[in-house]
Motif scaffolding. Structure first.
Motif, short mmCIF file in Angstrom:
data_model
loop_
_atom_site.label_atom_id
_atom_site.label_comp_id
_atom_site.label_asym_id
_atom_site.label_seq_id
_atom_site.Cartn_x
_atom_site.Cartn_y
_atom_site.Cartn_z
N PHE B 138 0.80 -1.22 0.00
CA PHE B 138 0.00 0.00 0.00
C PHE B 138 0.83 1.27 0.00
CE2 PHE B 138 -2.27 -3.39 2.20
CZ PHE B 138 -3.39 -3.48 1.39
N ASN B 139 2.12 1.13 0.27
CA ASN B 139 2.94 2.32 0.46
C ASN B 139 4.25 2.16 -0.31
OD1 ASN B 139 4.75 4.26 1.53
ND2 ASN B 139 3.47 4.43 3.36
N GLU B 140 4.36 2.92 -1.39
CA GLU B 140 5.50 2.75 -2.29
C GLU B 140 6.83 3.13 -1.64
OE1 GLU B 140 6.88 4.06 -6.65
OE2 GLU B 140 4.78 4.52 -6.19
N ARG B 141 6.80 4.14 -0.77
CA ARG B 141 8.05 4.53 -0.09
C ARG B 141 8.57 3.40 0.78
NH1 ARG B 141 6.96 9.81 3.21
NH2 ARG B 141 9.20 10.08 3.39
N MET B 142 7.63 2.79 1.53
CA MET B 142 8.02 1.66 2.40
C MET B 142 8.53 0.51 1.55
SD MET B 142 7.03 2.28 5.73
CE MET B 142 5.98 3.45 6.59
N GLN B 143 7.86 0.28 0.44
CA GLN B 143 8.26 -0.81 -0.46
C GLN B 143 9.70 -0.58 -0.94
OE1 GLN B 143 8.38 -0.49 -4.19
NE2 GLN B 143 9.21 -2.56 -4.21
N ARG B 144 10.01 0.66 -1.30
CA ARG B 144 11.36 0.96 -1.79
C ARG B 144 12.41 0.77 -0.70
NH1 ARG B 144 9.20 5.43 -4.72
NH2 ARG B 144 9.91 6.79 -3.06
N ILE B 145 12.08 1.21 0.52
CA ILE B 145 13.06 1.07 1.61
C ILE B 145 13.27 -0.41 1.96
CG2 ILE B 145 13.71 1.80 3.94
CD1 ILE B 145 11.78 4.14 3.64
N MET B 146 12.16 -1.16 1.96
CA MET B 146 12.28 -2.59 2.26
C MET B 146 13.11 -3.31 1.19
SD MET B 146 10.91 -3.61 5.12
CE MET B 146 10.49 -5.34 4.97
N SER B 147 12.89 -2.94 -0.07
CA SER B 147 13.62 -3.64 -1.13
C SER B 147 15.11 -3.27 -1.06
CB SER B 147 13.02 -3.37 -2.51
OG SER B 147 13.28 -2.06 -2.91
N LYS B 148 15.38 -2.07 -0.58
CA LYS B 148 16.77 -1.66 -0.39
C LYS B 148 17.47 -2.52 0.68
CE LYS B 148 19.36 2.57 0.29
NZ LYS B 148 19.31 3.95 0.81
N LEU B 149 16.71 -2.89 1.70
CA LEU B 149 17.28 -3.72 2.77
C LEU B 149 17.82 -5.03 2.22
CD1 LEU B 149 17.64 -4.55 5.83
CD2 LEU B 149 15.29 -5.38 5.74
N TYR B 150 16.98 -5.74 1.47
CA TYR B 150 17.40 -7.05 0.96
C TYR B 150 18.43 -6.90 -0.16
CZ TYR B 150 13.63 -8.68 3.90
OH TYR B 150 12.82 -8.93 4.98
N ARG B 151 18.30 -5.84 -0.95
CA ARG B 151 19.31 -5.58 -1.98
C ARG B 151 20.67 -5.34 -1.32
NH1 ARG B 151 16.57 -1.95 -4.74
NH2 ARG B 151 17.61 -0.12 -3.90
N GLY B 152 20.65 -4.65 -0.19
CA GLY B 152 21.88 -4.39 0.56
C GLY B 152 22.58 -5.68 0.98
N TYR B 153 21.80 -6.63 1.50
CA TYR B 153 22.35 -7.93 1.87
C TYR B 153 22.98 -8.62 0.65
CZ TYR B 153 20.35 -8.38 6.58
OH TYR B 153 20.07 -8.23 7.91
N ARG B 154 22.20 -8.64 -0.44
CA ARG B 154 22.73 -9.32 -1.65
C ARG B 154 24.01 -8.65 -2.11
NH1 ARG B 154 17.07 -9.21 -3.01
NH2 ARG B 154 17.39 -7.45 -4.41
N GLN B 155 23.99 -7.30 -2.09
CA GLN B 155 25.12 -6.54 -2.62
C GLN B 155 26.39 -6.79 -1.79
OE1 GLN B 155 24.94 -5.28 -5.53
NE2 GLN B 155 27.10 -4.70 -5.42
N THR B 156 26.24 -6.80 -0.48
CA THR B 156 27.40 -7.06 0.38
C THR B 156 28.02 -8.42 0.04
OG1 THR B 156 26.39 -5.77 2.15
CG2 THR B 156 28.17 -7.26 2.79
N MET B 157 27.16 -9.41 -0.14
CA MET B 157 27.69 -10.75 -0.43
C MET B 157 28.30 -10.80 -1.83
SD MET B 157 26.34 -14.43 0.53
CE MET B 157 26.93 -15.96 -0.23
N VAL B 158 27.67 -10.11 -2.80
CA VAL B 158 28.22 -10.06 -4.16
C VAL B 158 29.65 -9.49 -4.10
CG1 VAL B 158 28.08 -8.79 -6.35
CG2 VAL B 158 26.06 -9.97 -5.46
N GLU B 159 29.84 -8.44 -3.31
CA GLU B 159 31.17 -7.82 -3.23
C GLU B 159 32.21 -8.77 -2.61
OE1 GLU B 159 30.32 -4.10 -1.26
OE2 GLU B 159 29.10 -3.50 -2.99
N ILE B 160 31.79 -9.49 -1.58
CA ILE B 160 32.71 -10.45 -0.97
C ILE B 160 33.10 -11.54 -1.98
CG2 ILE B 160 32.94 -12.24 0.83
CD1 ILE B 160 31.02 -10.55 2.57
#
Lengths: 220, 220
Positions: B138-160
């Motif tokens: 229902f809330n696009e801003r929240m959706q974007r922040i939440m997707s950033k959270l999991y993208r952050g996890y993936r990105q950290t591991m990609v870099e390692i």
């Protein structure tokens, strides 16, 4: 949609058998309850778990709010019934899909396919499940029903693995660990994809995961 | 707790540097906002996302509700700030843990350990995250922040993984797939365990999963 049944389907349930008055009363109560929980599911899917009233549900079901209270003690009671119905419905679909094929490898494949398909065919169901997730900390009944859902997934896979091992088709894997691992992957990939459907190519990734599980489990 | 800071810590932030009046004003605003979002986090953890009022937060933070409105336009604004803070806090903890060790294998291990530890050290954080999950539809801003959270996890591991491949320590795995797979497992096992902590032996299972990821990634 998982829990949706048309009123015609529901009416059909009472046909074909002659029932006495008490049996017929129980049958009608079941149908009415289902009609109300179906409306509740639709309303929650549209408005979210925390933004609906019992009046919304009464209107959608085409019944009076008095009738809702006749069948359900309170809002929690109705939501618990809805959550149970949702889970039975998904469970029955999975079980049916597995029954339709023979052989452990085929059953494992169908199980994984039906698990991964949820995110595309039952998006509403997943959102409503997440809504219920917020209740687990505060409501023990909801917590128990939710834990039954994931236990059900693990159990189905354990049975497939056990059957395949007994038939000499699968390797001697730790059934419970392998089932928990697959259910973890399924829930986690679903979660990431529901939040952001540009995160990865869902079909490619689930295809690779299936190949990995097969490799892990099936004897060469 | 992830986002919790004592008022003393916050006060310390302003010490040690000489600031002009405008800088000091901004600093105080930051501290006040943090004080309010910390109170919001505590209140939501206790009462649930959908059962609190701005007055609860004002009382907990020891400020007037007028002051909350001075710093945050509305409730949504405050919740978005809280969600961002929660994520930054977890992200910073993870990054810091990884920086403290050298070598791709060590970084991968620390990353996995810190991901799996969340469920034991940050149970409140996970529940509050699930609460926010109900907003994504229902809330696009929240959706974007939440997707950033999991993208952050993936990105950290990609870099390692990328670093390990460049240094010849890791195999030529598909970085993005492997990262998504691990994050899926982590989220899914966390979800099952938060709902039912008798589902499996969490430490045994996460130990096996770590061994599997190492096996998949590290050159023999």
């Amino acid at each position: 949609m998982a829990v949706k049944k048309t009123r015609k389907d529901q009416a059909d349930q009472t046909k074909g058998t002659r029932l006495n008055r008490s049996q017929r009363g129980k049958q009608i109560a079941l149908i009415r309850k289902r009609q109300i929980t179906t409306a509740a599911y639709e309303i929650i899917a549209e408005k979210g778990y925390y933004n609906f009233t019992m009046m919304d549900i009464a209107k959608r079901a085409g019944v009076s709010s008095g009738l809702i209270h006749h069948y359900f003690k309170d809002k929690e009671n109705m939501l618990v019934t809805l959550l149970r119905e949702m889970q039975q419905s998904v469970r029955i679909n999975t079980e049916k899909a597995i029954e339709d094929v023979s052989g452990p490898k085929e059953k494992l494949e169908v199980f994984m396919d039906s698990a991964f398909a949820l995110v595309e065919t039952q998006r509403e169901y997943i959102h409503v499940t997440y809504d219920f997730l917020t209740q687990i900390k505060f409501n023990e009944r909801m917590q128990r029903i939710m834990s039954k859902l994931y236990r059900g997934y693990r159990q189905t896979m354990v049975e497939i693995l056990r059957d395949g091992k007994a038939k000499g088709v699968f390797k001697d894997v730790d059934e419970h660990y392998t089932a928990s691992l697959f259910v973890s992957i399924m829930l986690g990939i679903e979660l990431q994809y529901v939040i952001d459907n540009t995160a990865f190519f869902y079909r490619d990734y689930t295809y690779k995961i299936k190949a990995y599980i097969f490799d892990l489990v099936v004897k060469k």
